[in-house]
Design an enzyme around this catalytic site. Structure first.
Site, PDB file in Angstrom:
ATOM      1  N   SER A 165      39.658  42.187  39.730  1.00  0.00           N
ATOM      2  CA  SER A 165      38.825  41.408  40.381  1.00  0.00           C
ATOM      3  C   SER A 165      39.811  40.153  40.700  1.00  0.00           C
ATOM      4  O   SER A 165      40.734  39.790  40.050  1.00  0.00           O
ATOM      5  CB  SER A 165      37.702  40.835  39.633  1.00  0.00           C
ATOM      6  OG  SER A 165      37.122  39.576  40.104  1.00  0.00           O
ATOM      7  N   SER A 166      39.445  39.651  41.861  1.00  0.00           N
ATOM      8  CA  SER A 166      40.338  38.565  42.659  1.00  0.00           C
ATOM      9  C   SER A 166      40.108  37.039  41.472  1.00  0.00           C
ATOM     10  O   SER A 166      40.988  36.075  41.522  1.00  0.00           O
ATOM     11  CB  SER A 166      40.091  38.014  43.814  1.00  0.00           C
ATOM     12  OG  SER A 166      38.703  37.877  43.980  1.00  0.00           O
ATOM     13  N   CYS A 167      38.957  37.295  40.566  1.00  0.00           N
ATOM     14  CA  CYS A 167      39.123  36.080  39.642  1.00  0.00           C
ATOM     15  C   CYS A 167      40.235  35.965  38.378  1.00  0.00           C
ATOM     16  O   CYS A 167      39.873  35.222  37.653  1.00  0.00           O
ATOM     17  CB  CYS A 167      37.598  36.028  38.991  1.00  0.00           C
ATOM     18  SG  CYS A 167      37.261  37.188  37.839  1.00  0.00           S
TER      19      CYS A 167
ATOM     20  N   TYR B  25      35.297  36.701  31.553  1.00  0.00           N
ATOM     21  CA  TYR B  25      35.366  38.231  32.271  1.00  0.00           C
ATOM     22  C   TYR B  25      36.775  38.303  33.096  1.00  0.00           C
ATOM     23  O   TYR B  25      37.215  39.400  32.899  1.00  0.00           O
ATOM     24  CB  TYR B  25      34.188  37.981  33.544  1.00  0.00           C
ATOM     25  CG  TYR B  25      34.288  38.901  34.605  1.00  0.00           C
ATOM     26  CD1 TYR B  25      33.627  40.265  34.527  1.00  0.00           C
ATOM     27  CD2 TYR B  25      34.604  38.888  35.967  1.00  0.00           C
ATOM     28  CE1 TYR B  25      33.877  41.229  35.558  1.00  0.00           C
ATOM     29  CE2 TYR B  25      34.759  39.767  36.696  1.00  0.00           C
ATOM     30  CZ  TYR B  25      34.113  40.857  36.670  1.00  0.00           C
ATOM     31  OH  TYR B  25      34.110  41.879  37.510  1.00  0.00           O
TER      32      TYR B  25
ATOM     33  N   LYS C 164      39.503  41.302  32.447  1.00  0.00           N
ATOM     34  CA  LYS C 164      40.094  42.053  33.474  1.00  0.00           C
ATOM     35  C   LYS C 164      41.605  41.773  33.685  1.00  0.00           C
ATOM     36  O   LYS C 164      42.390  42.912  33.779  1.00  0.00           O
ATOM     37  CB  LYS C 164      39.489  41.252  35.095  1.00  0.00           C
ATOM     38  CG  LYS C 164      38.187  41.759  35.215  1.00  0.00           C
ATOM     39  CD  LYS C 164      38.292  43.275  35.497  1.00  0.00           C
ATOM     40  CE  LYS C 164      36.737  43.633  35.873  1.00  0.00           C
ATOM     41  NZ  LYS C 164      36.390  45.118  35.955  1.00  0.00           N
TER      42      LYS C 164
ATOM     43  N   HIS D 251      25.596  37.969  44.679  1.00  0.00           N
ATOM     44  CA  HIS D 251      26.556  37.368  45.446  1.00  0.00           C
ATOM     45  C   HIS D 251      26.500  36.875  46.796  1.00  0.00           C
ATOM     46  O   HIS D 251      25.119  37.041  47.136  1.00  0.00           O
ATOM     47  CB  HIS D 251      27.799  38.344  45.303  1.00  0.00           C
ATOM     48  CG  HIS D 251      28.552  38.753  44.222  1.00  0.00           C
ATOM     49  ND1 HIS D 251      28.715  40.219  43.995  1.00  0.00           N
ATOM     50  CD2 HIS D 251      28.754  38.003  43.040  1.00  0.00           C
ATOM     51  CE1 HIS D 251      29.309  40.153  42.434  1.00  0.00           C
ATOM     52  NE2 HIS D 251      29.456  39.071  42.332  1.00  0.00           N
TER      53      HIS D 251
HETATM   54  N1  LIG Z   1      31.254  43.733  43.786  1.00  0.00           N
HETATM   55  C1  LIG Z   1      32.279  42.916  43.912  1.00  0.00           C
HETATM   56  O1  LIG Z   1      31.960  41.943  44.799  1.00  0.00           O
HETATM   57  C2  LIG Z   1      33.581  43.006  43.319  1.00  0.00           C
HETATM   58  C3  LIG Z   1      34.459  42.128  43.563  1.00  0.00           C
HETATM   59  C4  LIG Z   1      35.738  42.435  42.895  1.00  0.00           C
HETATM   60  C5  LIG Z   1      35.866  43.529  41.838  1.00  0.00           C
HETATM   61  N2  LIG Z   1      34.730  44.187  41.618  1.00  0.00           N
HETATM   62  C6  LIG Z   1      34.876  45.132  40.554  1.00  0.00           C
HETATM   63  O2  LIG Z   1      34.780  46.440  40.768  1.00  0.00           O
HETATM   64  C7  LIG Z   1      34.056  47.183  39.892  1.00  0.00           C
HETATM   65  C8  LIG Z   1      32.812  47.662  40.251  1.00  0.00           C
HETATM   66  O3  LIG Z   1      32.065  46.835  40.617  1.00  0.00           O
HETATM   67  P1  LIG Z   1      30.505  46.869  41.172  1.00  0.00           P
HETATM   68  O4  LIG Z   1      30.471  45.862  42.258  1.00  0.00           O
HETATM   69  O5  LIG Z   1      30.609  48.367  41.650  1.00  0.00           O
HETATM   70  O6  LIG Z   1      29.611  46.689  39.813  1.00  0.00           O
HETATM   71  P2  LIG Z   1      28.202  47.310  39.575  1.00  0.00           P
HETATM   72  O7  LIG Z   1      27.528  47.840  40.879  1.00  0.00           O
HETATM   73  O8  LIG Z   1      27.435  46.551  38.608  1.00  0.00           O
HETATM   74  O9  LIG Z   1      28.525  48.968  38.985  1.00  0.00           O
HETATM   75  C9  LIG Z   1      29.107  48.636  37.526  1.00  0.00           C
HETATM   76  C10 LIG Z   1      28.839  50.136  36.998  1.00  0.00           C
HETATM   77  O10 LIG Z   1      29.381  50.306  35.745  1.00  0.00           O
HETATM   78  C11 LIG Z   1      28.233  50.929  34.823  1.00  0.00           C
HETATM   79  N3  LIG Z   1      28.344  50.258  33.417  1.00  0.00           N
HETATM   80  C12 LIG Z   1      28.542  48.961  33.028  1.00  0.00           C
HETATM   81  N4  LIG Z   1      28.645  49.103  31.591  1.00  0.00           N
HETATM   82  C13 LIG Z   1      28.596  50.295  31.356  1.00  0.00           C
HETATM   83  C14 LIG Z   1      28.796  50.840  29.826  1.00  0.00           C
HETATM   84  N5  LIG Z   1      28.691  50.254  28.764  1.00  0.00           N
HETATM   85  N6  LIG Z   1      28.890  52.436  30.023  1.00  0.00           N
HETATM   86  C15 LIG Z   1      28.704  53.162  30.977  1.00  0.00           C
HETATM   87  N7  LIG Z   1      28.467  52.430  32.390  1.00  0.00           N
HETATM   88  C16 LIG Z   1      28.520  51.011  32.414  1.00  0.00           C
HETATM   89  C17 LIG Z   1      27.062  50.432  35.440  1.00  0.00           C
HETATM   90  O11 LIG Z   1      26.169  51.045  35.020  1.00  0.00           O
HETATM   91  P3  LIG Z   1      24.487  50.763  35.264  1.00  0.00           P
HETATM   92  O12 LIG Z   1      24.159  51.173  36.434  1.00  0.00           O
HETATM   93  O13 LIG Z   1      23.785  51.465  33.996  1.00  0.00           O
HETATM   94  O14 LIG Z   1      24.499  49.274  34.969  1.00  0.00           O
HETATM   95  C18 LIG Z   1      27.312  50.482  36.973  1.00  0.00           C
HETATM   96  O15 LIG Z   1      27.006  51.563  37.306  1.00  0.00           O
HETATM   97  C19 LIG Z   1      34.168  46.422  38.762  1.00  0.00           C
HETATM   98  O16 LIG Z   1      35.249  46.523  37.942  1.00  0.00           O
HETATM   99  C20 LIG Z   1      34.309  44.955  39.313  1.00  0.00           C
HETATM  100  O17 LIG Z   1      34.840  43.920  38.611  1.00  0.00           O
HETATM  101  C21 LIG Z   1      33.703  44.331  42.010  1.00  0.00           C
END
Ligand SMILES: NC(=O)c1ccc[n+]([C@@H]2O[C@H](COP(=O)([O-])OP(=O)(O)OC[C@H]3O[C@@H](n4cnc5c(N)ncnc54)[C@H](OP(=O)(O)O)[C@@H]3O)[C@@H](O)[C@H]2O)c1
Length: 322
Positions: free
Chosen positions: A108-110, A137, A141, A184
Site C-alpha cells: 500500500s502507498s501508506c 498496518y 506492509k 474510503h
Molecule cells: N482498497 C484500496 O484502496 C487499497 C489501496 C492500496 C492497497 N490495497 C491493498 O490491496 C490488497 C487488497 O485490498 P482490498 O481492497 O481488496 O481489500 P478487501 O476488499 O478487504 O479484501 C481483502 C480480502 O482478504 C481476506 N482476508 C482478510 N483476512 C483474512 C484471513 N485471515 N484469512 C483469509 N482471508 C482473509 C478478506 O476476506 P473476507 O472477505 O472474509 O473479509 C478479503 O476477501 C490489500 O493488501 C490492501 O492493502 C488496497
C-alpha cells in the site's frame, strides 16, 4: 508461464482479489484456486502450510489482508499489525517451502513517510516517520516487502524463486466497501450523494476544506498491473529495481483535489443540491501522489479515466444498493 499453471489468488472475495480473478479468467488462465476465509484462515500457520503442500501452486497473488480506514486502524492497531504479519509470513514462507516460484505481494502507498517529496518514489521507503494513525498496518506492509526481498536474496539463486511487490495508490471500483463509518473517500462520497439524491436533501456536507489532492486508480487497472508485474521478464523487472528496493508503485499518475472529486461524483450521480465543505474537520496531508515512472517504463499504463471509472462504479453500486 502456461495458461494451465496453477494460480492461487489469496483474498479472492476482496475488491482487488476478485478483480485479479476476473482478469485471469478473461485471459484464459484455467487453473485458478481460491479459498474463502472460512475454508482457510491465512493467520493459521498449520492450515496454510497444509493447503500449500496439498495444492502446490505455481504462482500466488497475495491480495488478502486486514484492510480498513482511519477509524478501524486507530481502534484496532493490534489486529492490523498481527493479522497482516501472520498472513504474509504464513503465505510467503509456505509458498517457498512447497517450491512456488512466483509470488506477488500487494502492499500500500501508506508504506511511505508522512512527510516526503511528491510524487513519492520507491526509494522514499524508510526515509522518515510514518503516518501515526496507520503505522502498525504500514509496518506490516513494509515487512511483507522485506520478506519477499529476503527470500529472494537468500534463495533466488539456489531455488529459482522470484517474489515481487506492488504498492497500489487509492483504489476504487466494483467490490468496494460502502460502510457508513469505515469506507474510503470515493465509496463514502458515492453513498453520501446517492442518499442525498433519493432523500431529496438540499445539501451534502463534505469533511475538510476540499483542498487536499489524492490519486485514484480503478481496480481493474490494478488487476492488470498485478498480472503485468507478475509476468514481467526478470531482466526488465530488475533493470529498474535493486535487491533491497524491489517494490514497484502502481498509480494513475494523476491527482485531483477532494473538492473537484466531490463535484465529479455529484455530477455522475446527478445530484442537484448544494455541496458544502466543513472546514472545522481536519484535512490530512495536502498531497499524496505516487511516482509510477518505474512501472510505466515497463510498458504498463492505467487505462480507465476517473470519470469513466466513477460511472461504472456507480452503476454497480445501484445494482447492489440502489
Ligand atoms: N482498497 C484500496 O484502496 C487499497 C489501496 C492500496 C492497497 N490495497 C491493498 O490491496 C490488497 C487488497 O485490498 P482490498 O481492497 O481488496 O481489500 P478487501 O476488499 O478487504 O479484501 C481483502 C480480502 O482478504 C481476506 N482476508 C482478510 N483476512 C483474512 C484471513 N485471515 N484469512 C483469509 N482471508 C482473509 C478478506 O476476506 P473476507 O472477505 O472474509 O473479509 C478479503 O476477501 C490489500 O493488501 C490492501 O492493502 C488496497
Amino acid at each position: 508461464m502456461s495458461k494451465s499453471d496453477k494460480i492461487y489468488v489469496a483474498g479472492h472475495q476482496g475488491m482487488v482479489g476478485s478483480a485479479i480473478v476476473r482478469l485471469l479468467k478473461e485471459q484464459g488462465y484455467e487453473n485458478i484456486i481460491t479459498r474463502t476465509r472460512n475454508e482457510l484462515d491465512l493467520t493459521n500457520q498449520t492450515a496454510v502450510r497444509e493447503f500449500f503442500f496439498r495444492e502446490k501452486p505455481d504462482q500466488v497473488y497475495l491480495a488478502a489482508a486486514k484492510v480498513g480506514g482511519i477509524l478501524a486502524n486507530n481502534t484496532y492497531p493490534a489486529d492490523f499489525i498481527y493479522q497482516n504479519l501472520m498472513i504474509e509470513s504464513n503465505v510467503i514462507h509456505s509458498a517457498f517451502e512447497c517450491n512456488t516460484k512466483k509470488l506477488l505481494f500487494l502492499g500500500s502507498s501508506c508504506i511511505y513517510p508522512k512527510i516526503t517529496d511528491q510524487p513519492m518514489s520507491e526509494d522514499a521507503l524508510l526515509s522518515g516517520y510514518l503516518e501515526p494513525t496507520n503505522e502498525p498496518y504500514a509496518i506490516a506492509k513494509i515487512a511483507g516487502i522485506k520478506i519477499c526481498e529476503s527470500y529472494n536474496r537468500q534463495y533466488s539463486a539456489s531455488h529459482g524463486i522470484d517474489y515481487r511487490s506492488v504498492m497500489p495508490t487509492n483504489l476504487y471500483g466494483p467490490g468496494d466497501n460502502y460502510h457508513p463509518e469505515n469506507s474510503h473517500v470515493i465509496p463514502a462520497l458515492i453513498r453520501r450523494f446517492h442518499e442525498a439524491k433519493i432523500n431529496n436533501e438540499k445539501k451534502v456536507i463534505v469533511w475538510g476544506s476540499g483542498n487536499p489532492k489524492r490519486e485514484f486508480l480503478y481496480v481493474d487497472d490494478m488487476a492488470s498491473a498485478s498480472v503485468h508485474v507478475m509476468n514481467l521478464d526478470k531482466q526488465i523487472y530488475y533493470k529498474s529495481s535493486s535487491k533491497m528496493c524491489s517494490h514497484i508503485n502502481v498509480g494513475s499518475g494523476k491527482d485531483i483535489s477532494i473538492k473537484d472529486l466531490a463535484y465529479l461524483v455529484k455530477d455522475v450521480i446527478q445530484y442537484i443540491g448544494k455541496v458544502e465543505f466543513d472546514t472545522s474537520k481536519p484535512d490530512g496531508t495536502l498531497r499524496k501522489l505516487l511516482n509510477s515512472t518505474k512501472i510505466n517504463t515497463t510498458g504498463w499504463h492505467s487505462r480507465v479515466e476517473l470519470r469513466e471509472g466513477l460511472e461504472k462504479t456507480y452503476q454497480i453500486f445501484l445494482k447492489i444498493h440502489g
